[in-house]
Design a protein around this motif. Sequence first.
Motif, PDB file in Angstrom:
ATOM      1  N   GLU A 189       0.828  -1.206   0.000  1.00 35.43           N
ATOM      2  CA  GLU A 189       0.000   0.000   0.000  1.00 35.43           C
ATOM      3  C   GLU A 189       0.866   1.261   0.000  1.00 35.43           C
ATOM      4  OE1 GLU A 189      -2.956   2.158   3.157  1.00 35.43           O
ATOM      5  OE2 GLU A 189      -3.240  -0.003   2.893  1.00 35.43           O
ATOM      6  N   LEU A 190       1.914   1.282   0.820  1.00 30.83           N
ATOM      7  CA  LEU A 190       2.822   2.434   0.877  1.00 30.83           C
ATOM      8  C   LEU A 190       3.450   2.691  -0.489  1.00 30.83           C
ATOM      9  CD1 LEU A 190       4.456   4.623   2.399  1.00 30.83           C
ATOM     10  CD2 LEU A 190       6.112   2.820   2.966  1.00 30.83           C
ATOM     11  N   LEU A 191       3.901   1.635  -1.139  1.00 25.34           N
ATOM     12  CA  LEU A 191       4.513   1.788  -2.458  1.00 25.34           C
ATOM     13  C   LEU A 191       3.493   2.292  -3.478  1.00 25.34           C
ATOM     14  CD1 LEU A 191       6.571  -1.520  -2.558  1.00 25.34           C
ATOM     15  CD2 LEU A 191       7.490   0.787  -2.262  1.00 25.34           C
ATOM     16  N   LEU A 192       2.376   1.615  -3.576  1.00 26.24           N
ATOM     17  CA  LEU A 192       1.400   1.925  -4.625  1.00 26.24           C
ATOM     18  C   LEU A 192       0.760   3.294  -4.445  1.00 26.24           C
ATOM     19  CD1 LEU A 192      -0.211  -1.593  -5.140  1.00 26.24           C
ATOM     20  CD2 LEU A 192       1.580  -0.486  -6.509  1.00 26.24           C
ATOM     21  N   GLU A 193       0.497   3.690  -3.210  1.00 26.49           N
ATOM     22  CA  GLU A 193      -0.118   5.014  -3.024  1.00 26.49           C
ATOM     23  C   GLU A 193       0.851   6.138  -3.386  1.00 26.49           C
ATOM     24  OE1 GLU A 193       0.363   5.929   1.782  1.00 26.49           O
ATOM     25  OE2 GLU A 193      -1.486   5.052   1.038  1.00 26.49           O
ATOM     26  N   ASN A 194       2.147   5.815  -3.447  1.00 29.55           N
ATOM     27  CA  ASN A 194       3.150   6.810  -3.836  1.00 29.55           C
ATOM     28  C   ASN A 194       3.703   6.557  -5.241  1.00 29.55           C
ATOM     29  OD1 ASN A 194       3.393   8.644  -1.455  1.00 29.55           O
ATOM     30  ND2 ASN A 194       3.593   6.663  -0.466  1.00 29.55           N
ATOM     31  N   LYS A 195       2.970   5.734  -5.998  1.00 29.59           N
ATOM     32  CA  LYS A 195       3.268   5.464  -7.420  1.00 29.59           C
ATOM     33  C   LYS A 195       4.647   4.832  -7.627  1.00 29.59           C
ATOM     34  CE  LYS A 195       0.238   9.097  -9.239  1.00 29.59           C
ATOM     35  NZ  LYS A 195      -0.644   9.195  -8.127  1.00 29.59           N
ATOM     36  N   ILE A 196       5.041   3.985  -6.669  1.00 27.91           N
ATOM     37  CA  ILE A 196       6.335   3.302  -6.733  1.00 27.91           C
ATOM     38  C   ILE A 196       6.139   1.846  -7.122  1.00 27.91           C
ATOM     39  CG2 ILE A 196       8.345   2.532  -5.398  1.00 27.91           C
ATOM     40  CD1 ILE A 196       7.893   5.023  -3.607  1.00 27.91           C
ATOM     41  N   ALA A 197       6.926   1.414  -8.088  1.00 25.44           N
ATOM     42  CA  ALA A 197       7.016  -0.004  -8.449  1.00 25.44           C
ATOM     43  C   ALA A 197       8.300  -0.544  -7.828  1.00 25.44           C
ATOM     44  CB  ALA A 197       7.044  -0.167  -9.966  1.00 25.44           C
ATOM     45  N   LEU A 198       8.303  -1.816  -7.445  1.00 23.83           N
ATOM     46  CA  LEU A 198       9.459  -2.412  -6.780  1.00 23.83           C
ATOM     47  C   LEU A 198       9.723  -3.795  -7.347  1.00 23.83           C
ATOM     48  CD1 LEU A 198      11.497  -2.109  -4.385  1.00 23.83           C
ATOM     49  CD2 LEU A 198       9.764  -3.182  -2.939  1.00 23.83           C
ATOM     50  N   TRP A 199      10.979  -4.044  -7.707  1.00 22.38           N
ATOM     51  CA  TRP A 199      11.372  -5.358  -8.208  1.00 22.38           C
ATOM     52  C   TRP A 199      12.872  -5.503  -8.058  1.00 22.38           C
ATOM     53  CZ3 TRP A 199      10.166  -7.599 -13.763  1.00 22.38           C
ATOM     54  CH2 TRP A 199       9.938  -8.970 -13.672  1.00 22.38           C
ATOM     55  N   ASP A 200      13.399  -6.563  -8.611  1.00 23.66           N
ATOM     56  CA  ASP A 200      14.824  -6.817  -8.579  1.00 23.66           C
ATOM     57  C   ASP A 200      15.334  -7.045  -9.984  1.00 23.66           C
ATOM     58  OD1 ASP A 200      15.475  -6.742  -5.742  1.00 23.66           O
ATOM     59  OD2 ASP A 200      14.201  -8.505  -5.558  1.00 23.66           O
ATOM     60  N   VAL A 201      16.633  -6.874 -10.175  1.00 22.26           N
ATOM     61  CA  VAL A 201      17.259  -7.038 -11.483  1.00 22.26           C
ATOM     62  C   VAL A 201      17.426  -8.523 -11.836  1.00 22.26           C
ATOM     63  CG1 VAL A 201      19.304  -6.488 -12.861  1.00 22.26           C
ATOM     64  CG2 VAL A 201      18.476  -4.843 -11.194  1.00 22.26           C
ATOM     65  N   ILE A 202      17.600  -9.365 -10.802  1.00 23.36           N
ATOM     66  CA  ILE A 202      17.925 -10.773 -11.022  1.00 23.36           C
ATOM     67  C   ILE A 202      16.705 -11.679 -10.866  1.00 23.36           C
ATOM     68  CG2 ILE A 202      19.295 -12.728 -10.178  1.00 23.36           C
ATOM     69  CD1 ILE A 202      21.369 -10.692  -9.218  1.00 23.36           C
TER      70      ILE A 202
END
Length: 164
Positions: A67-80
């Motif tokens: 929720e914290l990420l999405l409400e601030n328009k942040i996507a999160l992932w990894d390179v590998i």
Amino acid sequence: MSQYQRIEHTFSPVYDEHSKTLILGSLPSVKSRENGFYYGHPKNRFWQVIASIYEREVPITIAQKKELLLENKIALWDVIQSCDIIGSSDSSIKNVVPTDINIILSQCKINKIYANGKTAGKLYRKYSLQKTEINIIELPSTSPANAVYSLERLIKEWNMIKSR
């Protein structure tokens, strides 16, 4: 002597159609894999940094973190997507299969990509930059191994993700 282990990334990226900023790590740590979500080591400062930048409570549950990420328009992932690694040591990473970052880029309008640490930045440039054609901005790692950076200094450096 520590042995290499083949690790497969097991959790999905966090994003939605409103995401504008993508933060990439290298690969989930042993603790994160045990907890089933990003930055699960209790001493990793990622969630404290993001919460502070956006003036929110530090999230505890996976649902609160998403929720914290999405409400601030942040996507999160990894390179590998998968690699051989000893424990959680980024310096031991070899035989990398990168994630397909275009999965996110094709579904939302990402305008900035940030690396959580030098390893994520280096791996992105090596495996993903040619496909995405979007430069990455390296931020200091929130890992407890990056003891040179205090929480306050991390927050100051990471604050740039807010200006978009």
